[in-house]
Design a protein around this motif. Structure first.
Motif, PDB file in Angstrom:
ATOM      1  N   THR B   4       0.827  -1.200   0.000  1.00 19.31           N
ATOM      2  CA  THR B   4       0.000   0.000   0.000  1.00 19.31           C
ATOM      3  C   THR B   4       0.862   1.251   0.000  1.00 19.31           C
ATOM      4  O   THR B   4       0.536   2.234  -0.674  1.00 19.31           O
ATOM      5  N   SER B   5       1.969   1.198   0.760  1.00 22.38           N
ATOM      6  CA  SER B   5       2.790   2.400   0.915  1.00 22.38           C
ATOM      7  C   SER B   5       3.421   2.827  -0.411  1.00 22.38           C
ATOM      8  O   SER B   5       3.726   3.994  -0.609  1.00 22.38           O
ATOM      9  N   THR B   6       3.613   1.871  -1.319  1.00 20.57           N
ATOM     10  CA  THR B   6       4.236   2.216  -2.598  1.00 20.57           C
ATOM     11  C   THR B   6       3.200   2.675  -3.630  1.00 20.57           C
ATOM     12  O   THR B   6       3.541   3.031  -4.741  1.00 20.57           O
ATOM     13  N   ARG B   7       1.936   2.630  -3.253  1.00 23.62           N
ATOM     14  CA  ARG B   7       0.882   2.973  -4.212  1.00 23.62           C
ATOM     15  C   ARG B   7       0.629   4.470  -4.192  1.00 23.62           C
ATOM     16  O   ARG B   7       0.711   5.118  -3.162  1.00 23.62           O
ATOM     17  N   VAL B   8       0.309   4.988  -5.356  1.00 22.78           N
ATOM     18  CA  VAL B   8       0.089   6.432  -5.472  1.00 22.78           C
ATOM     19  C   VAL B   8      -1.349   6.717  -5.910  1.00 22.78           C
ATOM     20  O   VAL B   8      -2.001   5.874  -6.511  1.00 22.78           O
ATOM     21  N   MET B   9      -1.813   7.929  -5.599  1.00 27.87           N
ATOM     22  CA  MET B   9      -3.169   8.301  -5.977  1.00 27.87           C
ATOM     23  C   MET B   9      -3.199   8.622  -7.472  1.00 27.87           C
ATOM     24  O   MET B   9      -2.402   9.395  -7.973  1.00 27.87           O
ATOM     25  N   THR B  10      -4.128   7.989  -8.183  1.00 32.06           N
ATOM     26  CA  THR B  10      -4.219   8.234  -9.624  1.00 32.06           C
ATOM     27  C   THR B  10      -5.135   9.431  -9.894  1.00 32.06           C
ATOM     28  O   THR B  10      -5.813   9.920  -8.984  1.00 32.06           O
ATOM     29  N   LEU B  15      -6.216   4.776  -5.336  1.00 30.82           N
ATOM     30  CA  LEU B  15      -4.814   4.352  -5.309  1.00 30.82           C
ATOM     31  C   LEU B  15      -4.529   3.432  -6.482  1.00 30.82           C
ATOM     32  O   LEU B  15      -5.387   2.637  -6.883  1.00 30.82           O
ATOM     33  N   SER B  16      -3.331   3.528  -6.995  1.00 31.62           N
ATOM     34  CA  SER B  16      -2.955   2.629  -8.087  1.00 31.62           C
ATOM     35  C   SER B  16      -2.959   1.193  -7.547  1.00 31.62           C
ATOM     36  O   SER B  16      -2.668   0.969  -6.376  1.00 31.62           O
ATOM     37  N   ARG B 189      -9.873   4.607   2.374  1.00 32.43           N
ATOM     38  CA  ARG B 189      -8.543   5.026   1.901  1.00 32.43           C
ATOM     39  C   ARG B 189      -8.466   5.015   0.376  1.00 32.43           C
ATOM     40  O   ARG B 189      -7.393   5.204  -0.184  1.00 32.43           O
ATOM     41  N   GLU B 191      -8.700   2.549  -1.872  1.00 27.65           N
ATOM     42  CA  GLU B 191      -7.739   1.571  -2.394  1.00 27.65           C
ATOM     43  C   GLU B 191      -8.241   0.825  -3.619  1.00 27.65           C
ATOM     44  O   GLU B 191      -7.481   0.169  -4.308  1.00 27.65           O
TER      45      GLU B 191
END
Lengths: 138, 224
Positions: B4-10, B15-16, B189, B191
């Motif tokens: 999750t921490s490596t995911r970014v908001m698209t 989240l990606s 969040r 996700e």
């Protein structure tokens, strides 16, 4: 690491099945509520216990079919998922059928609960069990 | 949670998706299939678990038909029917949450899951009221049975089946509510997206199974 046969494969589509509309869920829900009312209504009808049980199980199976197919998306799902659900349902039905066929057709005394025996005429017992022991006939 | 921490908001507002496991690289369809298939296999074991209890129900019902008839009449039909309505409706909201999550509408899914959890809570509260009534009356399993209104032999056996079946079901409701809470937090969040919604789907499948079991328990215990 990609497997040899997967390397040349075209990327799979993001959605294997098209989105069903939200309206479909609503229709299924109304159907489920209607079936609940039906099962309640049928249980009040003057029928034998066996007929009540049969009707209740039949309506419950229809409800399960609706929930599984539409809420759980088994309709239009991969065949393997249908197989898993179908087989587990079949095994449950098989188990229940044979267990029921056994207990429902047993000789009364072999059941776990022995039903009360018919009233015995007490005078016969008195004749068979005299109060004082008697000497043998010979 | 490392993924999750490596995911970014698209740009679309979620989240990606987390990276696909390496053995499914280039074949996300197979990954989705495997995740869903695994859940169905688990559900099959759950169905067979409850089948044992249903089997017990039918055996004791065959042995003590009068006691089962008398005992069923002492269950509150109104409470049982309300619970059926709650579970069926919560199944609808869970299905709608899944519907929203797979379109990336995380906030809608969150609120729908919250409503479902509340209905699960309502179900448990009603069940608690019913249990309290049974404890007060002495309508209990085995040697704890002291309910004078059931005169036919086998009364305690009905309550063995009743408490074990509804108890195991209630346990599943609690687990289901926990799973829904977990995915609701993840919805909050943001996700989930059109390519990643398996947790909502699988938690939903579990919740629907809880509903399926109740669909059988309700008529068998309360109606026939």
């Amino acid at each position: 690491m990609a497997t040899p046969h997967a390397t040349g494969a075209a990327p799979a589509p993001a959605h294997d099945t098209p989105h069903p509309s939200a309206l479909r869920y609503l229709v299924v829900w109304i159907g489920l509520l209607a079936l609940t009312l039906t099962t309640f209504g049928v249980s009040r009808l003057p029928m034998s216990g066996q007929a009540h049980l049969g009707a209740a199980i039949f309506i419950a199976c229809v409800k399960v079919f609706l929930v599984a197919c539409f809420f759980m998306h088994l309709w239009g799902s991969e065949g393997t998922n249908k197989l898993v659900f179908g087989v587990s349902f079949f095994f449950v039905a098989t188990m229940l059928f044979f267990v029921l066929a056994d207990v429902a057709t047993r000789f009364t005394l072999s059941n776990s609960y022995i039903r009360p025996l018919p009233q015995v005429d007490q005078s016969i017992l008195k004749q068979q069990r005299p109060t004082a022991p008697e000497a043998p006939a010979k | 949670m490392e993924a999750t921490s490596t995911r970014v908001m698209t740009a679309e507002g979620y989240l990606s998706p987390p990276p696909t496991p390496h053995h499914y690289e280039g074949n996300p369809g197979a990954h989705k299939h495997a995740v869903r298939f695994g859940m169905w296999l688990f559900l099959a074991t759950e169905i067979l678990l409850f089948a044992g209890l249903f089997c017990g129900y039918f055996v004791f019902r065959t042995d003590f038909p009068e006691a089962f008839d008398q005992a069923a009449r002492h269950l509150s039909l109104a409470l049982g029917t309300t619970n059926t309505f709650l579970l069926l409706t919560s199944s609808l909201t869970v299905a709608l949450a899944h519907h929203n999550a797979e379109q990336g509408l995380n906030r809608n899914a969150f609120w729908l899951l919250l409503v479902s959890i509340a209905m699960g809570g309502g179900f448990l509260c009603i069940k608690a009221v019913e249990y309290a009534e049974k404890f007060r009356e002495g309508a209990l399993p085995g040697r704890f049975f002291s309910f004078a209104e059931i005169t036919a032999p086998g009364g305690p056996m009905f309550y063995v089946v009743y408490f074990f079946a509804t108890g195991l079901h209630a346990l599943h409701v609690i687990v289901g509510m926990s799973l829904l809470t977990w995915v609701a937090v993840r919805c909050w969040r943001k996700e989930f997206s059109p390519t990643h919604y398996a947790p909502v789907e699988n938690a939903g499948l579990y919740w629907h199974l809880v509903d399926l079991v109740w669909i059988f328990l309700y008529p068998l215990l309360y109606l026939v």
